[in-house]
Design a protein around this motif. Structure first.
Motif, PDB file in Angstrom:
ATOM      1  N   VAL A  89       0.842  -1.204   0.000  1.00 34.72           N
ATOM      2  CA  VAL A  89       0.000   0.000   0.000  1.00 34.72           C
ATOM      3  C   VAL A  89       0.871   1.245   0.000  1.00 34.72           C
ATOM      4  CG1 VAL A  89      -1.697   1.305   1.323  1.00 34.72           C
ATOM      5  CG2 VAL A  89      -1.927  -1.173   1.108  1.00 34.72           C
ATOM      6  N   ASN A  90       1.931   1.248   0.829  1.00 29.46           N
ATOM      7  CA  ASN A  90       2.815   2.423   0.906  1.00 29.46           C
ATOM      8  C   ASN A  90       3.447   2.718  -0.437  1.00 29.46           C
ATOM      9  OD1 ASN A  90       2.230   2.621   3.608  1.00 29.46           O
ATOM     10  ND2 ASN A  90       4.110   1.565   4.300  1.00 29.46           N
ATOM     11  N   ALA A  91       3.780   1.636  -1.178  1.00 29.23           N
ATOM     12  CA  ALA A  91       4.406   1.834  -2.483  1.00 29.23           C
ATOM     13  C   ALA A  91       3.420   2.391  -3.502  1.00 29.23           C
ATOM     14  CB  ALA A  91       4.981   0.510  -2.987  1.00 29.23           C
ATOM     15  N   ALA A  92       2.125   2.129  -3.311  1.00 28.13           N
ATOM     16  CA  ALA A  92       1.121   2.556  -4.282  1.00 28.13           C
ATOM     17  C   ALA A  92       0.527   3.920  -3.972  1.00 28.13           C
ATOM     18  CB  ALA A  92      -0.006   1.516  -4.343  1.00 28.13           C
ATOM     19  N   VAL A  93       0.579   4.339  -2.701  1.00 31.75           N
ATOM     20  CA  VAL A  93      -0.069   5.581  -2.274  1.00 31.75           C
ATOM     21  C   VAL A  93       0.971   6.687  -2.128  1.00 31.75           C
ATOM     22  CG1 VAL A  93      -1.392   6.657  -0.421  1.00 31.75           C
ATOM     23  CG2 VAL A  93      -1.915   4.333  -1.125  1.00 31.75           C
ATOM     24  N   SER A  94       0.617   7.869  -2.541  1.00 34.51           N
ATOM     25  CA  SER A  94       1.522   9.015  -2.427  1.00 34.51           C
ATOM     26  C   SER A  94       1.827   9.300  -0.959  1.00 34.51           C
ATOM     27  CB  SER A  94       0.894  10.250  -3.071  1.00 34.51           C
ATOM     28  OG  SER A  94       1.628  11.410  -2.743  1.00 34.51           O
ATOM     29  N   PRO A  95       3.071   9.582  -0.607  1.00 36.16           N
ATOM     30  CA  PRO A  95       3.431   9.881   0.796  1.00 36.16           C
ATOM     31  C   PRO A  95       2.843  11.211   1.279  1.00 36.16           C
ATOM     32  CG  PRO A  95       5.315  10.221  -0.659  1.00 36.16           C
ATOM     33  CD  PRO A  95       4.259   9.568  -1.491  1.00 36.16           C
ATOM     34  N   TYR A  96       2.330  12.005   0.352  1.00 32.13           N
ATOM     35  CA  TYR A  96       1.786  13.312   0.739  1.00 32.13           C
ATOM     36  C   TYR A  96       0.311  13.260   1.121  1.00 32.13           C
ATOM     37  CZ  TYR A  96       6.144  14.907  -1.352  1.00 32.13           C
ATOM     38  OH  TYR A  96       7.449  15.098  -1.640  1.00 32.13           O
ATOM     39  N   ASN A 148      -2.923  12.993   3.162  1.00 35.11           N
ATOM     40  CA  ASN A 148      -3.251  13.402   4.536  1.00 35.11           C
ATOM     41  C   ASN A 148      -2.193  14.321   5.152  1.00 35.11           C
ATOM     42  OD1 ASN A 148      -5.666  11.944   4.565  1.00 35.11           O
ATOM     43  ND2 ASN A 148      -4.632  10.066   5.275  1.00 35.11           N
ATOM     44  N   THR A 149      -1.421  15.030   4.300  1.00 36.35           N
ATOM     45  CA  THR A 149      -0.484  16.054   4.794  1.00 36.35           C
ATOM     46  C   THR A 149      -0.875  17.382   4.195  1.00 36.35           C
ATOM     47  OG1 THR A 149       1.087  15.878   2.961  1.00 36.35           O
ATOM     48  CG2 THR A 149       1.335  14.295   4.775  1.00 36.35           C
ATOM     49  N   ASN A 150      -0.248  18.450   4.670  1.00 32.21           N
ATOM     50  CA  ASN A 150      -0.561  19.787   4.143  1.00 32.21           C
ATOM     51  C   ASN A 150      -0.167  19.923   2.675  1.00 32.21           C
ATOM     52  OD1 ASN A 150      -1.567  20.585   6.624  1.00 32.21           O
ATOM     53  ND2 ASN A 150       0.431  21.374   7.351  1.00 32.21           N
ATOM     54  N   ALA A 151       0.750  19.054   2.242  1.00 29.65           N
ATOM     55  CA  ALA A 151       1.214  19.161   0.854  1.00 29.65           C
ATOM     56  C   ALA A 151       0.384  18.322  -0.112  1.00 29.65           C
ATOM     57  CB  ALA A 151       2.685  18.724   0.780  1.00 29.65           C
ATOM     58  N   GLU A 152      -0.689  17.675   0.392  1.00 35.48           N
ATOM     59  CA  GLU A 152      -1.503  16.795  -0.465  1.00 35.48           C
ATOM     60  C   GLU A 152      -2.115  17.560  -1.631  1.00 35.48           C
ATOM     61  OE1 GLU A 152      -5.874  14.971  -0.047  1.00 35.48           O
ATOM     62  OE2 GLU A 152      -4.473  14.156   1.437  1.00 35.48           O
ATOM     63  N   THR A 153      -2.035  16.940  -2.833  1.00 36.77           N
ATOM     64  CA  THR A 153      -2.671  17.498  -4.031  1.00 36.77           C
ATOM     65  C   THR A 153      -3.787  16.557  -4.467  1.00 36.77           C
ATOM     66  OG1 THR A 153      -1.240  16.317  -5.567  1.00 36.77           O
ATOM     67  CG2 THR A 153      -0.464  18.457  -4.756  1.00 36.77           C
ATOM     68  N   LYS A 154      -4.544  17.033  -5.460  1.00 37.76           N
ATOM     69  CA  LYS A 154      -5.623  16.193  -5.999  1.00 37.76           C
ATOM     70  C   LYS A 154      -5.054  14.905  -6.580  1.00 37.76           C
ATOM     71  CE  LYS A 154      -9.621  16.365  -9.086  1.00 37.76           C
ATOM     72  NZ  LYS A 154     -10.391  17.213 -10.051  1.00 37.76           N
ATOM     73  N   HIS A 155      -3.921  15.023  -7.250  1.00 30.57           N
ATOM     74  CA  HIS A 155      -3.285  13.829  -7.827  1.00 30.57           C
ATOM     75  C   HIS A 155      -2.876  12.845  -6.734  1.00 30.57           C
ATOM     76  CE1 HIS A 155      -0.904  11.333 -10.495  1.00 30.57           C
ATOM     77  NE2 HIS A 155       0.108  11.425  -9.620  1.00 30.57           N
ATOM     78  N   ASP A 156      -2.327  13.387  -5.611  1.00 30.42           N
ATOM     79  CA  ASP A 156      -1.946  12.519  -4.496  1.00 30.42           C
ATOM     80  C   ASP A 156      -3.153  11.746  -3.974  1.00 30.42           C
ATOM     81  OD1 ASP A 156       0.693  13.379  -4.569  1.00 30.42           O
ATOM     82  OD2 ASP A 156       0.247  15.096  -3.281  1.00 30.42           O
ATOM     83  N   ARG A 157      -4.290  12.456  -3.861  1.00 29.65           N
ATOM     84  CA  ARG A 157      -5.495  11.825  -3.320  1.00 29.65           C
ATOM     85  C   ARG A 157      -6.000  10.698  -4.227  1.00 29.65           C
ATOM     86  NH1 ARG A 157      -7.085  10.864   1.568  1.00 29.65           N
ATOM     87  NH2 ARG A 157      -9.130   9.894   1.454  1.00 29.65           N
ATOM     88  N   LEU A 158      -5.805  10.876  -5.540  1.00 25.01           N
ATOM     89  CA  LEU A 158      -6.268   9.866  -6.497  1.00 25.01           C
ATOM     90  C   LEU A 158      -5.571   8.523  -6.318  1.00 25.01           C
ATOM     91  CD1 LEU A 158      -6.689  11.890  -9.816  1.00 25.01           C
ATOM     92  CD2 LEU A 158      -8.484  10.742  -8.501  1.00 25.01           C
TER      93      LEU A 158
END
Length: 819
Positions: free
Chosen positions: A734-741, A743-753
């Motif tokens: 899961v960690n390898a597939a999900v953006s590390p950003y 649920n952080t302040n730096a999260e973008t729409k792409h990260d959430r996808l």
């Protein structure tokens, strides 16, 4: 090769000698082969080329005849159809000499046969010109073809019915047409009476034969209806059924009045004989047509030597009475004469004969009043399957007082049970099922009990059998299910197990008539919000091991919904090991009749042990019912049985009666020293001992955001498709597939996808699998070679049972060393 024009001249009427050299695989017949393959042929061809002139069935038949000739050394003659230059010949093939190396014979070309095109044309012409009304329907009973008799018999044109469902044209007053089709599909054919709507609004009666045709390799399924118009007009029958002008009575009250009148007319040397009739015509019981025909024959009874009368007991059943002598032989001869008068002449006009079953009682001999004489005649009728005699093709059964005692008891019990059900006097009792590893109550079986008002001695099994016979069992099953689920939370508290399982029985008797099906049971369980894994549905062997695809689909629906499936009363004779290997079974319940004598009976002990080992190898578990003695219990523990149920621990009790059950069972466990008995048993580790605690599972299309929280309670998530494991996911995956950003302040729409990725996009495919009978030694060798792997354990049908990592292996081995 010869031409079509020369075929008849060169072959028809001629006989050719031939030989087949088996070693060389060559067929010799110079004159024949030069005609077929041309003058340049050497007089021999590969035997395969000759066989190619036959269709597949004919070729198989030819080869079988050769084998027969070789084995028997007899002359074998048969007729085969050869297709040569598009001409079909009927050929008489004689094999008169045969060895394992050489077969010899002759071929006589006897006549020409129609070509396939001509044959199809002839069949189509025969279909349309048949004197019967013919329908061909698909498996949904949509009409595909109909012949020319349609207009004459029903008044419709072809274009008015093709594409329509045939049920729209059938007068199905009692809603039995679907049942006829069900029987037809099960048996391949059905015969009976059907009434069709005429275009003018009237009805037409037909003798019907429905043929179910199935060609599985092509997926073709057809229902072919063959209809012959009956000799009498249905409108006449309808008028008759409304007016009933000829009967001597039309109901039971008038019948009893007539009996009293006839009783006054008989002499001391005479008997009054009463009989009741069931008619069978085109497989239909007590239909309108025989009643109409018998009603038309009533005037003929005036020619009988004594007084005889005939009437209707109710809307369907005919009964009669006549005066005869006191001699049984004379009574039987008089009865034969009556039925000859009623049916003999009319039967000659019918393509299919009316058959009667006749129950007879003699007034004053086996009955003292009207009610008794009628009841005895009816009782004789219902037991006409044994001890009967014949009048022509009609079965006759005279009243037997011994059977009457049995039937009276059954009728009283049946009436009491019906009243009990109508007043909802059903309650539920629960019998604990004990886990032999933990000696705790894992689940309870819910059983129906009845507040029945009767003095007739009876058993619960007898009441259940009566309910099944009268199609009341669905009402009972549903009541038990609803009550048990409602009481389960309180029962779980009383028995000290918040995850207490519940086992319920579902009867599949008369399934074609059932309204409460297995599918409805699953829907009802899901609607309660209870964890379906806590529910076990018990089905008998005869229900589970059934070729009915609908039942098999329902069984799959049970396991697909995570409900446990159990076979009840295993060993009653239906199940084969092949059945068990393909069914998605979780539990096998063995009846006490098999295990009662296992302490003394070595053969039974070996049989139960074999069953247990086999079921364990399939990933299933064993429950033994009816356990009552310590020695039997000890033997079952030694065999590795999973659960026991019986009076040794507790009889079935109602909810509130279980207040002291846990203490009572613990006292029994201490008294019998069961903890010591279980711990003293030699522990032989199996693959199932190494399984990780039930890991959570997801489906391949589930998104990461739906299951990421599952890692709080587990290091691994399994990916299941149709109960089979296709892969697994770790936190690292899961960690390898999900953006590390995320649920952080730096999260973008792409990260959430990245959280919307599916399980099938990130899981590790299953590489190593084993069954539960995989040896522990092999398991240890595997993890020595592949320490980072995951071993998935399945049943023989591929159903996921659990998973093992090297951590589980090390942990279990450490516990074993400590002990």
């Amino acid at each position: 090769m010869m031409t079509l024009s020369s075929a008849e001249k060169d072959l028809l009427g001629r006989s050719f000698q031939w030989k087949w050299n088996i070693d060389e695989k060559l067929f010799y017949s110079e004159p024949l082969l030069k005609i077929i393959f041309g003058p340049e042929n050497s007089g021999s061809v590969r035997f395969r080329l000759l066989v190619d002139l036959l269709d597949a069935n004919q070729a198989t038949y030819f080869k079988k005849n050769i084998e027969t000739s070789i084995s028997s050394q007899d002359v074998v003659t048969s007729h085969l159809v050869f297709t040569i230059a598009n001409v079909r010949y009927l050929v008489e093939v004689t094999i008169y000499s045969s060895t394992l190396k050489l077969v010899a014979g002759s071929m006589l070309f006897k006549r020409l046969l129609p070509s396939k095109q001509e044959e199809a044309s002839i069949l189509k012409k025969l279909f349309y010109q048949s004197s019967r009304l013919l329908f061909v329907c698909d498996d949904n009973n949509q009409i595909l073809m109909v012949n020319q008799m349609l207009v004459e018999y029903l008044g419709y044109e072809e274009y008015e019915v093709v594409g329509q469902n045939i049920s729209a044209f059938i007068h199905d007053k009692n809603n039995v047409f679907q049942e006829y089709l069900f029987n037809c599909e099960a048996n391949g054919t059905w015969d009976g009476e059907l009434f069709f709507h005429h275009k003018d609004g009237s009805y037409v009666a037909f003798k019907a034969n429905i043929l179910h045709y199935s060609e599985s390799n092509k997926g073709t399924q057809l229902n072919i209806f063959q209809l012959s118009k009956l000799d009498f007009i249905f409108s006449d029958i309808v008028e008759y059924s409304q007016q009933k002008p000829n009967w001597d009575w039309n109901n039971k009250v008038d019948f009893f009045d007539s009996l009293s009148d006839m009783r006054a007319l008989r002499s001391h040397q005479e008997s009054l004989v009463v009989f009741v009739i069931d008619t069978y015509f085109h497989s239909s019981k007590n239909s309108i047509s025989p009643r109409w025909l018998l009603g038309q024959s009533l005037p003929k009874l005036k020619g009988f030597q004594h007084i005889v009368k005939l009437g209707l007991l109710n809307d369907e059943q005919i009964c009669g009475a006549f005066i005869s002598s006191k001699l049984v032989k004379t009574i039987h001869n008089d009865l034969a004469e009556i039925f000859n008068l009623l049916l003999e002449e009319n039967q000659l006009q019918l393509e299919h004969k009316i058959q009667c079953h006749i129950g007879v009682s003699i007034d004053g001999v086996d009955a003292k009043n009207n009610e008794q004489v009628l009841s005895n005649a009816l009782q004789a009728l219902t037991t006409s399957s044994v001890g009967f005699s014949y009048i022509n093709e009609h079965k006759v059964k005279y009243f037997n007082p011994k059977i009457n005692i049995i039937n009276n008891r059954k009728l009283k019990l049946e009436s009491a049970l019906k009243s009990c059900l109508e007043h909802e006097q059903i309650y539920v009792v629960y019998q604990p099922i004990i886990n032999l590893k933990t000696l705790k109550i894992d689940k309870v079986e819910a059983l129906a009990r009845f507040n029945i008002n009767t003095t007739v001695h009876h058993s619960i099994q007898e009441l259940i059998a009566l309910a099944e016979e009268n199609d009341w069992i669905n009402l009972i099953d549903k009541k038990v299910l609803l009550t048990a689920i409602n009481e389960l939370p309180d029962l779980a508290t009383l028995l000290g197990n918040e995850n207490l399982g519940l086992s319920i029985n579902r009867s599949m008797i008369n399934r074609s008539k059932n309204r409460f099906t297995l599918d409805d049971t699953v829907t009802l369980i899901n609607s309660t919000g209870i964890d379906p894994r806590r529910i076990t549905i018990e089905l008998t062997e005869s229900a589970v091991c059934n070729d009915n695809q609908s039942i098999l689909d329902d069984i799959k629906h049970i396991t697909d919904n995570d409900i446990v499936l159990a076979i009840d009363d295993f060993g009653s004779g239906y199940t084969s090991f092949t059945d068990l290997s393909v069914l998605p079974l979780n539990l096998i319940k063995i009846n006490k009749f098999i295990t009662d004598d296992i302490v003394k009976d070595k053969q039974k002990r070996l049989m139960v042990k074999m069953f247990t080992q086999f079921i364990h190898s399939m990933g299933g578990e064993i429950v033994i019912e009816g356990v009552e003695g310590k020695e039997v219990l000890k033997a079952l523990v030694e065999m590795g049985v999973n659960y026991v149920q019986g009076y040794i621990f507790s009889k079935p009790l109602s909810l509130m009666e279980h207040c002291n059950t846990v203490n009572d069972i613990n006292a029994i466990i201490d008294k019998l020293q069961l903890k010591l008995l279980v711990s003293d048993m030699k522990k032989i580790p199996t693959v199932t001992d190494f399984l990780m605690p039930a890991p959570p599972h997801v489906e391949p299309d589930d998104r990461i955001e739906m299951f990421i929280d599952m890692f709080e309670s587990s290091d691994m998530i399994m990916v299941l498709s149709n109960s089979q494991c296709v892969g697994y996911i770790s936190q690292n995956d899961v960690n390898a597939a999900v953006s590390p950003y995320v649920n952080t302040n730096a999260e973008t729409k792409h990260d959430r996808l990245t959280m919307t990725k599916r399980a099938h996009q990130i899981y590790i495919p299953v590489e190593y699998t084993c069954y539960t009978d995989y040896s522990v030694e092999s398991l240890l060798k595997h993890f020595c070679l592949y320490p980072q792997s995951v071993m998935v354990v399945t049943g023989k049908t591929g159903i996921f049972l659990g998973a093992i990592t090297i951590e589980q292996v090390k942990g279990h081995l450490f516990k074993m060393i400590q002990k």
